[in-house]
Motif scaffolding. Structure first.
Motif, PDB file in Angstrom:
ATOM      1  N   HIS A  60       5.739   4.859   2.197  1.00  0.00           N
ATOM      2  CA  HIS A  60       5.876   4.339   3.560  1.00  0.00           C
ATOM      3  C   HIS A  60       5.975   5.470   4.577  1.00  0.00           C
ATOM      4  CE1 HIS A  60       7.480   1.206   0.862  1.00  0.00           C
ATOM      5  NE2 HIS A  60       6.811   0.404   1.659  1.00  0.00           N
ATOM      6  N   PRO A  61       5.005   6.393   4.609  1.00  0.00           N
ATOM      7  CA  PRO A  61       5.090   7.467   5.602  1.00  0.00           C
ATOM      8  C   PRO A  61       4.907   6.900   7.010  1.00  0.00           C
ATOM      9  CG  PRO A  61       2.988   7.564   4.473  1.00  0.00           C
ATOM     10  CD  PRO A  61       3.801   6.503   3.796  1.00  0.00           C
ATOM     11  N   PRO A  62       5.588   7.463   8.000  1.00  0.00           N
ATOM     12  CA  PRO A  62       5.476   6.933   9.359  1.00  0.00           C
ATOM     13  C   PRO A  62       4.057   7.054   9.907  1.00  0.00           C
ATOM     14  CG  PRO A  62       6.883   8.899   9.290  1.00  0.00           C
ATOM     15  CD  PRO A  62       6.473   8.594   7.898  1.00  0.00           C
ATOM     16  N   GLY A  63       3.522   5.923  10.366  1.00  0.00           N
ATOM     17  CA  GLY A  63       2.209   5.920  11.018  1.00  0.00           C
ATOM     18  C   GLY A  63       1.009   5.987  10.094  1.00  0.00           C
ATOM     19  N   VAL A  64       1.203   5.881   8.787  1.00  0.00           N
ATOM     20  CA  VAL A  64       0.093   6.000   7.840  1.00  0.00           C
ATOM     21  C   VAL A  64       0.150   4.824   6.869  1.00  0.00           C
ATOM     22  CG1 VAL A  64      -0.940   7.427   6.037  1.00  0.00           C
ATOM     23  CG2 VAL A  64       0.178   8.508   7.984  1.00  0.00           C
ATOM     24  N   LYS A  65      -1.027   4.244   6.583  1.00  0.00           N
ATOM     25  CA  LYS A  65      -1.096   3.190   5.573  1.00  0.00           C
ATOM     26  C   LYS A  65      -1.511   3.815   4.242  1.00  0.00           C
ATOM     27  CE  LYS A  65      -2.944  -1.318   4.660  1.00  0.00           C
ATOM     28  NZ  LYS A  65      -3.978  -1.613   3.771  1.00  0.00           N
ATOM     29  N   VAL A  66      -0.709   3.597   3.223  1.00  0.00           N
ATOM     30  CA  VAL A  66      -0.984   4.153   1.903  1.00  0.00           C
ATOM     31  C   VAL A  66      -1.848   3.163   1.133  1.00  0.00           C
ATOM     32  CG1 VAL A  66       0.049   4.912  -0.264  1.00  0.00           C
ATOM     33  CG2 VAL A  66       1.155   5.455   1.895  1.00  0.00           C
ATOM     34  N   SER A  67      -3.055   3.603   0.734  1.00  0.00           N
ATOM     35  CA  SER A  67      -3.970   2.716   0.011  1.00  0.00           C
ATOM     36  C   SER A  67      -3.690   2.721  -1.492  1.00  0.00           C
ATOM     37  CB  SER A  67      -5.412   3.112   0.287  1.00  0.00           C
ATOM     38  OG  SER A  67      -5.628   4.456  -0.078  1.00  0.00           O
ATOM     39  N   ASP A  68      -3.307   3.874  -2.030  1.00  0.00           N
ATOM     40  CA  ASP A  68      -2.973   3.989  -3.454  1.00  0.00           C
ATOM     41  C   ASP A  68      -1.477   4.184  -3.600  1.00  0.00           C
ATOM     42  OD1 ASP A  68      -5.642   3.896  -4.376  1.00  0.00           O
ATOM     43  OD2 ASP A  68      -5.912   6.007  -3.849  1.00  0.00           O
ATOM     44  N   PRO A  69      -0.798   3.267  -4.284  1.00  0.00           N
ATOM     45  CA  PRO A  69       0.650   3.436  -4.445  1.00  0.00           C
ATOM     46  C   PRO A  69       0.994   4.729  -5.170  1.00  0.00           C
ATOM     47  CG  PRO A  69      -0.106   1.393  -5.473  1.00  0.00           C
ATOM     48  CD  PRO A  69      -1.296   2.106  -4.958  1.00  0.00           C
ATOM     49  N   VAL A  70       2.095   5.315  -4.772  1.00  0.00           N
ATOM     50  CA  VAL A  70       2.557   6.563  -5.362  1.00  0.00           C
ATOM     51  C   VAL A  70       3.734   6.246  -6.279  1.00  0.00           C
ATOM     52  CG1 VAL A  70       3.511   8.842  -4.864  1.00  0.00           C
ATOM     53  CG2 VAL A  70       1.846   7.821  -3.299  1.00  0.00           C
ATOM     54  N   LYS A  71       3.685   6.767  -7.483  1.00  0.00           N
ATOM     55  CA  LYS A  71       4.771   6.592  -8.452  1.00  0.00           C
ATOM     56  C   LYS A  71       5.336   7.960  -8.809  1.00  0.00           C
ATOM     57  CE  LYS A  71       4.679   2.178  -9.182  1.00  0.00           C
ATOM     58  NZ  LYS A  71       5.756   1.373  -8.686  1.00  0.00           N
ATOM     59  N   ILE A  72       6.618   7.988  -9.030  1.00  0.00           N
ATOM     60  CA  ILE A  72       7.255   9.217  -9.498  1.00  0.00           C
ATOM     61  C   ILE A  72       7.400   9.089 -11.005  1.00  0.00           C
ATOM     62  CG2 ILE A  72       9.350  10.603  -9.433  1.00  0.00           C
ATOM     63  CD1 ILE A  72       9.677   9.809  -6.516  1.00  0.00           C
TER      64      ILE A  72
END
Length: 109
Positions: A40-52
């Motif tokens: 959920h970075p500010p102002g950016v839509k993430v298309s690929d989910p990031v996993k740790i």
């Protein structure tokens, strides 16, 4: 005798109240805060989910007005190359968000 009792009570209250502040975040809280920040970075839509894939808390410095500066080892798995750059980030600031009551991460750069 009365002044000694007053002095002792004052010292106990001072020491007891100084420990009432928020303790540093746990490893799980830091991992959740980083995963939320990456997805959920500010102002950016993430298309690929990031996993740790891996997260290990190392140590945290004393708290500052910015929060706790904590070192960690992390392995991020994502097709997003920019998200993978966090594999090389050794530390970041973590703070308790007043609105949500959850730990959050400040951008480390």
């Amino acid at each position: 005798m009365g002044w000694r009792l007053g002095f002792a009570l004052g010292a106990v209250l001072t020491l007891g109240l100084s420990g009432c502040g928020q303790a540093e975040p746990s490893e799980a809280q830091m991992k959740d805060a980083m995963e939320y920040f990456l997805n959920h970075p500010p102002g950016v839509k993430v298309s690929d989910p990031v996993k740790i894939a891996f997260f290990k808390k190392e140590a945290c410095d004393n708290p500052t007005p910015q929060g706790y500066n904590c070192a960690f080892t992390v392995q991020v798995s994502s097709r997003n190359m920019l998200a993978q750059m966090f594999n090389n980030v050794p530390k970041a600031d973590f703070y308790l968000d007043k609105d949500s009551g959850k730990w959050a991460m400040r951008p480390p750069f």
